[in-house]
Design an enzyme around this catalytic site. Structure first.
Site, PDB file in Angstrom:
ATOM      1  N   ASP A 119      40.037  16.098  45.285  1.00 40.40           N
ATOM      2  CA  ASP A 119      39.304  17.016  46.150  1.00 40.40           C
ATOM      3  C   ASP A 119      38.066  17.526  45.408  1.00 40.40           C
ATOM      4  OD1 ASP A 119      40.265  18.873  48.830  1.00 40.40           O
ATOM      5  OD2 ASP A 119      38.614  19.627  47.604  1.00 40.40           O
ATOM      6  N   ASN A 122      46.797  19.756  57.242  1.00 36.32           N
ATOM      7  CA  ASN A 122      46.220  20.626  58.260  1.00 36.32           C
ATOM      8  C   ASN A 122      45.925  19.796  59.509  1.00 36.32           C
ATOM      9  OD1 ASN A 122      46.097  23.061  56.705  1.00 36.32           O
ATOM     10  ND2 ASN A 122      44.379  22.209  55.577  1.00 36.32           N
ATOM     11  N   VAL A 128      37.910  18.396  57.732  1.00 41.83           N
ATOM     12  CA  VAL A 128      37.494  16.994  57.856  1.00 41.83           C
ATOM     13  C   VAL A 128      38.456  16.283  58.814  1.00 41.83           C
ATOM     14  CG1 VAL A 128      37.066  14.828  56.641  1.00 41.83           C
ATOM     15  CG2 VAL A 128      36.604  17.018  55.485  1.00 41.83           C
ATOM     16  N   HIS A 142      44.598  13.511  56.307  1.00 44.30           N
ATOM     17  CA  HIS A 142      44.815  13.465  54.860  1.00 44.30           C
ATOM     18  C   HIS A 142      45.921  14.420  54.480  1.00 44.30           C
ATOM     19  CE1 HIS A 142      41.700  16.434  55.831  1.00 44.30           C
ATOM     20  NE2 HIS A 142      42.159  17.158  54.824  1.00 44.30           N
TER      21      HIS A 142
HETATM   22  P1  5GP Z   1      41.051  20.117  55.310  1.00 42.06           P
HETATM   23  O1  5GP Z   1      40.571  21.531  55.394  1.00 42.06           O
HETATM   24  O2  5GP Z   1      40.359  19.223  56.327  1.00 42.06           O
HETATM   25  O3  5GP Z   1      42.552  19.991  55.328  1.00 42.06           O
HETATM   26  O4  5GP Z   1      40.642  19.608  53.864  1.00 42.06           O
HETATM   27  C1  5GP Z   1      39.426  18.979  53.601  1.00 42.06           C
HETATM   28  C2  5GP Z   1      39.299  18.917  52.103  1.00 42.06           C
HETATM   29  O5  5GP Z   1      38.316  17.951  51.797  1.00 42.06           O
HETATM   30  C3  5GP Z   1      38.838  20.231  51.461  1.00 42.06           C
HETATM   31  O6  5GP Z   1      39.803  20.645  50.492  1.00 42.06           O
HETATM   32  C4  5GP Z   1      37.485  19.893  50.827  1.00 42.06           C
HETATM   33  O7  5GP Z   1      37.282  20.514  49.576  1.00 42.06           O
HETATM   34  C5  5GP Z   1      37.558  18.373  50.702  1.00 42.06           C
HETATM   35  N1  5GP Z   1      36.279  17.709  50.806  1.00 42.06           N
HETATM   36  C6  5GP Z   1      35.294  17.957  51.720  1.00 42.06           C
HETATM   37  N2  5GP Z   1      34.245  17.137  51.528  1.00 42.06           N
HETATM   38  C7  5GP Z   1      34.575  16.356  50.465  1.00 42.06           C
HETATM   39  C8  5GP Z   1      33.888  15.295  49.774  1.00 42.06           C
HETATM   40  O8  5GP Z   1      32.758  14.927  50.090  1.00 42.06           O
HETATM   41  N3  5GP Z   1      34.544  14.727  48.731  1.00 42.06           N
HETATM   42  C9  5GP Z   1      35.795  15.116  48.337  1.00 42.06           C
HETATM   43  N4  5GP Z   1      36.333  14.483  47.295  1.00 42.06           N
HETATM   44  N5  5GP Z   1      36.471  16.106  48.962  1.00 42.06           N
HETATM   45  C10 5GP Z   1      35.860  16.716  50.012  1.00 42.06           C
END
Ligand code: 5GP
Ligand code: ZN
Length: 110
Positions: free
Chosen positions: A29, A84, A93, A97
């Site tokens: 992340d 999530n 996103v 995941h």
């Molecule tokens: P969500 O809130 O959708 O469950 O988690 C999305 C996660 O993706 C977040 O923890 C955020 O820090 C991570 N994330 C967002 N953009 C990027 C990216 O460009 N690269 C990486 N490695 N992680 C990302």
């Protein structure tokens, strides 16, 4: 497709990839919430866990998460897997995941 995770999967965007096979990938992340914070996901664009059809795939992703937890040295200490789904969960996103979080005492959910 304007999906940041699809762009990392295709190699168009950088990512610290720690595992991949034909159908799945895992990378760190970008904004880690714990010493170990890895995202495990299918390479195919499934928007959320609510839209999964292949539950075998979900099991294989969990298997990868468990193996990565061991490799990261948090298997015995304990870790958390988080998925999530949808706006009120805070899903940022829209590409399914699993978060693997470990390496510190994790607070209670709430
Ligand atoms: P969500 O809130 O959708 O469950 O988690 C999305 C996660 O993706 C977040 O923890 C955020 O820090 C991570 N994330 C967002 N953009 C990027 C990216 O460009 N690269 C990486 N490695 N992680 C990302
Ligand atoms: Zn995607």
């Amino acid at each position: 497709m304007d999906c940041i995770f699809c762009r990392i999967i295709s190699g168009e965007a950088p990512g610290e990839i720690v595992y991949q096979d034909d159908e799945a990938i895992a990378f760190r992340d970008i904004n880690p919430q714990a010493p170990t914070h890895i995202l495990i996901m299918p390479k195919s664009h499934i928007p959320s866990i609510a839209e999964v059809e292949d539950y075998g795939l979900v099991g294989r992703l969990v298997n990868i998460a468990n193996e990565l937890a061991k490799r990261e040295g948090v298997g015995e200490r304990g870790y958390r897997l988080v998925i999530n789904s949808g706006p009120e969960s805070g899903q940022e996103v829209p590409h399914l995941h699993i978060h693997l979080l470990g390496g510190r005492v994790l607070g209670r959910l709430g």
